[in-house]
Scaffold this motif. Structure first.
Motif, PDB file in Angstrom:
ATOM      1  N   THR A  86       0.855  -1.194   0.000  1.00  0.00           N
ATOM      2  CA  THR A  86       0.000   0.000   0.000  1.00  0.00           C
ATOM      3  C   THR A  86       0.889   1.242   0.000  1.00  0.00           C
ATOM      4  OG1 THR A  86      -1.754  -1.181   1.200  1.00  0.00           O
ATOM      5  CG2 THR A  86      -1.889   1.217   1.149  1.00  0.00           C
ATOM      6  N   MET A  87       1.545   1.513   1.104  1.00  0.00           N
ATOM      7  CA  MET A  87       2.487   2.634   1.139  1.00  0.00           C
ATOM      8  C   MET A  87       3.839   2.273   0.539  1.00  0.00           C
ATOM      9  SD  MET A  87       1.252   5.490   2.290  1.00  0.00           S
ATOM     10  CE  MET A  87      -0.384   5.248   1.596  1.00  0.00           C
ATOM     11  N   ILE A  88       4.182   0.996   0.568  1.00  0.00           N
ATOM     12  CA  ILE A  88       5.391   0.526  -0.116  1.00  0.00           C
ATOM     13  C   ILE A  88       4.981  -0.507  -1.156  1.00  0.00           C
ATOM     14  CG2 ILE A  88       6.892   0.998   1.853  1.00  0.00           C
ATOM     15  CD1 ILE A  88       6.877  -2.008   2.473  1.00  0.00           C
ATOM     16  N   GLY A  89       5.870  -0.780  -2.087  1.00  0.00           N
ATOM     17  CA  GLY A  89       5.523  -1.651  -3.195  1.00  0.00           C
ATOM     18  C   GLY A  89       5.796  -3.116  -2.948  1.00  0.00           C
ATOM     19  N   GLN A  90       6.225  -3.479  -1.745  1.00  0.00           N
ATOM     20  CA  GLN A  90       6.644  -4.848  -1.470  1.00  0.00           C
ATOM     21  C   GLN A  90       5.892  -5.411  -0.251  1.00  0.00           C
ATOM     22  OE1 GLN A  90       9.001  -2.173  -1.354  1.00  0.00           O
ATOM     23  NE2 GLN A  90       9.257  -2.355  -3.584  1.00  0.00           N
ATOM     24  N   GLU A  91       5.985  -6.740  -0.106  1.00  0.00           N
ATOM     25  CA  GLU A  91       5.618  -7.433   1.121  1.00  0.00           C
ATOM     26  C   GLU A  91       6.923  -7.729   1.853  1.00  0.00           C
ATOM     27  OE1 GLU A  91       2.589  -8.313   2.440  1.00  0.00           O
ATOM     28  OE2 GLU A  91       1.635  -7.140   0.839  1.00  0.00           O
ATOM     29  N   CYS A  92       7.153  -7.055   2.979  1.00  0.00           N
ATOM     30  CA  CYS A  92       8.465  -7.123   3.629  1.00  0.00           C
ATOM     31  C   CYS A  92       8.858  -8.544   4.003  1.00  0.00           C
ATOM     32  CB  CYS A  92       8.474  -6.236   4.875  1.00  0.00           C
ATOM     33  SG  CYS A  92       8.448  -4.466   4.514  1.00  0.00           S
ATOM     34  N   ILE A  93       7.929  -9.317   4.508  1.00  0.00           N
ATOM     35  CA  ILE A  93       8.287 -10.668   4.949  1.00  0.00           C
ATOM     36  C   ILE A  93       8.681 -11.547   3.768  1.00  0.00           C
ATOM     37  CG2 ILE A  93       5.937 -11.623   4.907  1.00  0.00           C
ATOM     38  CD1 ILE A  93       6.748 -13.053   7.591  1.00  0.00           C
ATOM     39  N   ASP A  94       8.072 -11.312   2.610  1.00  0.00           N
ATOM     40  CA  ASP A  94       8.454 -12.075   1.419  1.00  0.00           C
ATOM     41  C   ASP A  94       9.876 -11.734   0.991  1.00  0.00           C
ATOM     42  OD1 ASP A  94       5.836 -12.873   1.587  1.00  0.00           O
ATOM     43  OD2 ASP A  94       5.225 -12.008  -0.340  1.00  0.00           O
ATOM     44  N   GLU A  95      10.185 -10.426   1.000  1.00  0.00           N
ATOM     45  CA  GLU A  95      11.525 -10.004   0.601  1.00  0.00           C
ATOM     46  C   GLU A  95      12.566 -10.468   1.608  1.00  0.00           C
ATOM     47  OE1 GLU A  95      11.990  -8.802  -2.354  1.00  0.00           O
ATOM     48  OE2 GLU A  95       9.809  -8.814  -2.651  1.00  0.00           O
ATOM     49  N   LEU A  96      12.240 -10.414   2.890  1.00  0.00           N
ATOM     50  CA  LEU A  96      13.176 -10.885   3.917  1.00  0.00           C
ATOM     51  C   LEU A  96      13.415 -12.380   3.766  1.00  0.00           C
ATOM     52  CD1 LEU A  96      14.824 -10.062   6.401  1.00  0.00           C
ATOM     53  CD2 LEU A  96      12.802 -10.543   7.804  1.00  0.00           C
ATOM     54  N   ALA A  97      12.374 -13.111   3.411  1.00  0.00           N
ATOM     55  CA  ALA A  97      12.498 -14.564   3.234  1.00  0.00           C
ATOM     56  C   ALA A  97      13.483 -14.913   2.126  1.00  0.00           C
ATOM     57  CB  ALA A  97      11.125 -15.164   2.931  1.00  0.00           C
ATOM     58  N   ASP A  98      13.648 -14.008   1.166  1.00  0.00           N
ATOM     59  CA  ASP A  98      14.583 -14.270   0.072  1.00  0.00           C
ATOM     60  C   ASP A  98      16.011 -14.385   0.593  1.00  0.00           C
ATOM     61  OD1 ASP A  98      14.897 -14.858  -2.602  1.00  0.00           O
ATOM     62  OD2 ASP A  98      15.110 -12.770  -3.235  1.00  0.00           O
ATOM     63  N   TYR A  99      16.314 -13.664   1.689  1.00  0.00           N
ATOM     64  CA  TYR A  99      17.651 -13.732   2.276  1.00  0.00           C
ATOM     65  C   TYR A  99      17.864 -15.049   3.020  1.00  0.00           C
ATOM     66  CZ  TYR A  99      18.111  -8.832   1.021  1.00  0.00           C
ATOM     67  OH  TYR A  99      18.189  -7.656   0.315  1.00  0.00           O
ATOM     68  N   ALA A 100      16.755 -15.746   3.290  1.00  0.00           N
ATOM     69  CA  ALA A 100      16.849 -17.082   3.887  1.00  0.00           C
ATOM     70  C   ALA A 100      16.678 -18.172   2.838  1.00  0.00           C
ATOM     71  CB  ALA A 100      15.785 -17.241   4.975  1.00  0.00           C
ATOM     72  N   GLY A 101      16.468 -17.754   1.573  1.00  0.00           N
ATOM     73  CA  GLY A 101      16.333 -18.709   0.492  1.00  0.00           C
ATOM     74  C   GLY A 101      14.987 -19.406   0.435  1.00  0.00           C
ATOM     75  N   ILE A 102      13.957 -18.798   1.047  1.00  0.00           N
ATOM     76  CA  ILE A 102      12.641 -19.457   1.085  1.00  0.00           C
ATOM     77  C   ILE A 102      11.518 -18.502   0.647  1.00  0.00           C
ATOM     78  CG2 ILE A 102      13.228 -21.219   2.804  1.00  0.00           C
ATOM     79  CD1 ILE A 102      12.014 -19.399   4.945  1.00  0.00           C
ATOM     80  N   LYS A 103      11.826 -17.556  -0.224  1.00  0.00           N
ATOM     81  CA  LYS A 103      10.807 -16.593  -0.632  1.00  0.00           C
ATOM     82  C   LYS A 103       9.578 -17.245  -1.249  1.00  0.00           C
ATOM     83  CE  LYS A 103       9.961 -12.376  -3.288  1.00  0.00           C
ATOM     84  NZ  LYS A 103      10.540 -11.272  -4.091  1.00  0.00           N
ATOM     85  N   PRO A 104       9.697 -18.169  -2.196  1.00  0.00           N
ATOM     86  CA  PRO A 104       8.484 -18.737  -2.799  1.00  0.00           C
ATOM     87  C   PRO A 104       7.563 -19.385  -1.773  1.00  0.00           C
ATOM     88  CG  PRO A 104      10.401 -19.273  -4.129  1.00  0.00           C
ATOM     89  CD  PRO A 104      10.917 -18.687  -2.850  1.00  0.00           C
ATOM     90  N   GLN A 105       8.129 -20.064  -0.804  1.00  0.00           N
ATOM     91  CA  GLN A 105       7.339 -20.745   0.217  1.00  0.00           C
ATOM     92  C   GLN A 105       6.557 -19.742   1.065  1.00  0.00           C
ATOM     93  OE1 GLN A 105       9.726 -23.336   2.634  1.00  0.00           O
ATOM     94  NE2 GLN A 105       8.057 -23.861   4.035  1.00  0.00           N
ATOM     95  N   ILE A 106       7.231 -18.686   1.484  1.00  0.00           N
ATOM     96  CA  ILE A 106       6.568 -17.688   2.328  1.00  0.00           C
ATOM     97  C   ILE A 106       5.624 -16.820   1.516  1.00  0.00           C
ATOM     98  CG2 ILE A 106       7.056 -15.515   3.561  1.00  0.00           C
ATOM     99  CD1 ILE A 106       9.082 -16.946   5.191  1.00  0.00           C
ATOM    100  N   ALA A 107       6.015 -16.464   0.295  1.00  0.00           N
ATOM    101  CA  ALA A 107       5.155 -15.614  -0.543  1.00  0.00           C
ATOM    102  C   ALA A 107       3.823 -16.291  -0.839  1.00  0.00           C
ATOM    103  CB  ALA A 107       5.872 -15.253  -1.839  1.00  0.00           C
ATOM    104  N   ALA A 108       3.826 -17.620  -0.983  1.00  0.00           N
ATOM    105  CA  ALA A 108       2.581 -18.337  -1.241  1.00  0.00           C
ATOM    106  C   ALA A 108       1.633 -18.226  -0.056  1.00  0.00           C
ATOM    107  CB  ALA A 108       2.884 -19.804  -1.540  1.00  0.00           C
ATOM    108  N   ILE A 109       2.171 -18.278   1.159  1.00  0.00           N
ATOM    109  CA  ILE A 109       1.340 -18.129   2.356  1.00  0.00           C
ATOM    110  C   ILE A 109       0.836 -16.695   2.466  1.00  0.00           C
ATOM    111  CG2 ILE A 109       1.285 -18.334   4.870  1.00  0.00           C
ATOM    112  CD1 ILE A 109       3.607 -20.362   4.607  1.00  0.00           C
TER     113      ILE A 109
END
Length: 291
Positions: A86-109
């Motif tokens: 809304t105010m930012i263009g991203q979902e922070c938890i999805d982007e943070l998950a990318d640094y753990a190598g699990i973005k697709p898994q978290i983004a789906a949830i």
């Protein structure tokens, strides 16, 4: 009689407005064009059925930014907004998950939670749990490398503040992100969740109670009570977790929203940036804050 304000592609808009009014005529509703200000067309329609009016707008106008209300819009005394997507263009938890190598898994949830298919708190705790062991430093790196305000966010917040509006960022995301985002955009108060950290790593838990849809609504109601009975409110969000807040506001703005959130709001932004909020409120561009 409802007030309808629309921003749409100007090419062929005059014809589409005629078609819209014809559709209203077929339903027995009279209408008139109140003003055509170039960027925005304002109409009056003799109906109280907001949902049906919106259906006809979608059918006859196409992609648009709009507002349907029974009360003439004024500059609100409170602006309360969701953060992620809304105010930012991203979902922070999805982007943070990318640094753990699990973005697709978290983004789906995340997507299922935003669509209203999952319980928000359970989905949040599941996703945070998957981040257990991630270095805390990844948060600052993610914030610097990935997180950007949506176009017009700071202009909207600073313009409303200059006109005496209280601004609150309320998020089901995390203070680690929301506090710097709020400072960058200009929000005066932040309400969000806190990630639990121990020995420089995420524990996979949360520190404190969860900010969910009921908390978002209660923050709006608390702020409105402090402002007084005659104050008006504006809320913005994009997902199912925002619906109670959007419903409770005098003007609820669904920004590039999921279907359930869009259907619950009386204002929507599908094609423009966040400054469409100012246009739909009737705030002249010369009164917008310089940022």
């Amino acid at each position: 009689m409802l007030i309808v304000r629309l921003i749409a592609d100007p090419a062929g808009l005059e014809t589409r407005i005629k078609n819209l009014r014809a559709a209203w005529d077929d339903k027995g509703w009279s209408s008139r064009i109140e003003r055509d200000a170039g960027a925005m067309v304002e109409l009056r329609v003799s109906s109280w059925d907001v949902a049906e009016v919106r259906v006809t707008i979608d059918e006859r106008i196409g992609p648009s930014d709009g507002l349907v209300t029974a009360i003439p819009p004024v500059t609100p005394r409170l602006f309360i907004s969701d953060m992620d997507s809304t105010m930012i263009g991203q979902e922070c938890i999805d982007e943070l998950a990318d640094y753990a190598g699990i973005k697709p898994q978290i983004a789906a949830i995340t997507e299922r939670a935003m669509q209203g298919e999952l319980d928000f708190e359970a989905a949040l705790r599941e996703r945070v749990g998957l981040l257990c062991g991630l270095e805390e430093g990844a948060i600052a790196q993610c914030l610097h490398e990935r997180i950007t305000p949506n176009r017009g966010a700071r202009i909207v917040v600073e313009t409303l503040k200059a006109k005496g509006c209280k601004t609150v960022l309320v998020t089901g995301g995390f203070h680690h992100f929301a506090d710097p985002v709020a400072a960058q955009i200009g929000f005066e108060r932040v309400v969000g969740n806190r990630l639990e950290v121990s020995d420089g790593k995420l524990t996979g838990g949360l520190d404190g109670p969860v900010v969910d849809s009921s908390v978002k609504q209660s923050v709006l109601e608390e702020e409105m009570q402090a402002l007084g009975a005659r104050a008006t409110s504006l809320a913005a969000g994009d997902g199912a977790n925002d619906i109670p807040m959007l419903d409770a506001a005098d003007i609820g703005v669904a920004y590039r929203a999921k279907p359930k959130a869009r259907a619950s709001a009386n204002c929507w932004i599908d094609r423009g940036d966040l400054t469409s909020i100012l246009i739909l409120l009737g705030i002249a561009t010369e009164d917008w804050a310089e940022t």
